[in-house]
Design an enzyme around this catalytic site. Sequence first.
Site, mmCIF file in Angstrom:
data_model
loop_
_atom_site.group_PDB
_atom_site.id
_atom_site.type_symbol
_atom_site.label_atom_id
_atom_site.label_comp_id
_atom_site.label_asym_id
_atom_site.label_seq_id
_atom_site.Cartn_x
_atom_site.Cartn_y
_atom_site.Cartn_z
ATOM 1 N N CYS A 8 27.625 30.380 35.963
ATOM 2 C CA CYS A 8 27.555 31.622 36.738
ATOM 3 C C CYS A 8 27.043 32.724 35.816
ATOM 4 C CB CYS A 8 28.931 31.984 37.301
ATOM 5 S SG CYS A 8 28.929 33.502 38.286
ATOM 6 N N ASN B 156 42.460 55.103 35.412
ATOM 7 C CA ASN B 156 41.091 54.874 34.939
ATOM 8 C C ASN B 156 40.330 56.184 34.734
ATOM 9 O OD1 ASN B 156 38.851 53.031 34.310
ATOM 10 N ND2 ASN B 156 37.969 53.691 36.243
ATOM 11 N N CYS C 16 33.360 52.956 47.250
ATOM 12 C CA CYS C 16 32.912 51.559 47.295
ATOM 13 C C CYS C 16 32.449 51.185 48.699
ATOM 14 C CB CYS C 16 34.019 50.620 46.825
ATOM 15 S SG CYS C 16 35.538 50.722 47.791
#
Length: 433
Positions: free
Chosen positions: A162, A299, A389
């Site tokens: 991958c 974050n 998102c």
Amino acid sequence: MAQFYSAKRRTTTRQIITVSVNDLDSFGQGVARHNGKTLFIPGLLPQENAEVTVTEDKKQYARAKVVRRLSDSPERETPRCPHFGVCGGCQQQHASVDLQQRSKSAALARLMKHEVSEVIADVPWGYRRRARLSLNYLPKTQQLQMGFRKAGSSDIVDVKQCPILVPQLEALLPKVRACLGSLQAMRHLGHVELVQATSGTLMILRHTAPLSSADREKLECFSHSEGLDLYLAPDSEILETVSGEMPWYDSNGLRLTFSPRDFIQVNAGVNQKMVARALEWLDVEPEDRVLDLFCGMGNFTLPLATQAASVVGVEGVPALVEKGQQNARLNGLQNVTFYHENLEEDVTKQPWAKNGFDKVLLDPARAGAAGVMQQIIKLEPIRIVYVSCNPATLARDSEALLKAGYTIARLAMLDMFPHTGHLESMVLFSRVK
């Protein structure tokens, strides 16, 4: 005597039509026009002609599949992954990175009715630091399948490699397969997660039946030989630490600890650039009070606290609030506080909000932040950064700010997931004086 005959099954021959593709949508589908209708065709790129058959015909649009490609776009590339086209993980490896970014930016600009001022990107390959691989035992062959779901199916693509995984995780795939395929509990494995943190590599194994002592020993030996932190998950609630310490990752000069099941951005490079750009856009001054909504474990909150007078982080998940507080202590930040609140309720009435905020940042889940937009407007911040998102909910939520007198000052496309149809973005809203 009456005789009954079953009707012959009607067979329809799908008509082959020739189309010219003029656009690429954000999901990586070629866009063409036929008989005044928009046609979406997976696998085709702008400037390509092809013979196709219509597979779905709606009033406003239709879908088709390629029978034969008649010409190639100069931006067509050979996919790096041998599973591309079958695995459901990537949709755009056949397109140049530049074309992918242009098409996503164009889709974002159309939704937001505003020009995209920049693309925030990092390396297009080897970027993904987290992978969840499905496991399935095949009784006929007595083999274990390990991989990702097929496109539009629950079947598993047996993945041997991958190229979007960080190199450390891609190199682990055959070793993990061999280890798990040797276990007595091979029939009772659900999935395995691999995470590359700054502190090291994590492996989380979901099993649906108790492991034998021999299996546990094999897994422990494997984790030690490969230098992995090993976690076992007998159900969705329990997580047993077999080896390793609390994992952590670097974020703009800070160390953020997390639980193996906590959400972290899978693209470390884009995350670093995104956080840095958000701080730059907010133009944080030493005297500013900043509010971070949907803050997770910090974050954005903690980097903000290195520049502002005070920062408040608000989150709906208690465990993440606790983790944020822990991370603040670990990084010696005393000007930041975290609160657990239901963000569907009016948080502007809370004691910590009484002095207002100069700047606001929010990073909601896909459902967006419709419930908090009026609360943000009440606080009257000078600048707002919205990290999204889901461009559809971003466009919806933006309307409230625009009606309240804010304008879009900057709009960025975040190339968080190259070669996929995922589109993330970040907007700076400024209050009109």
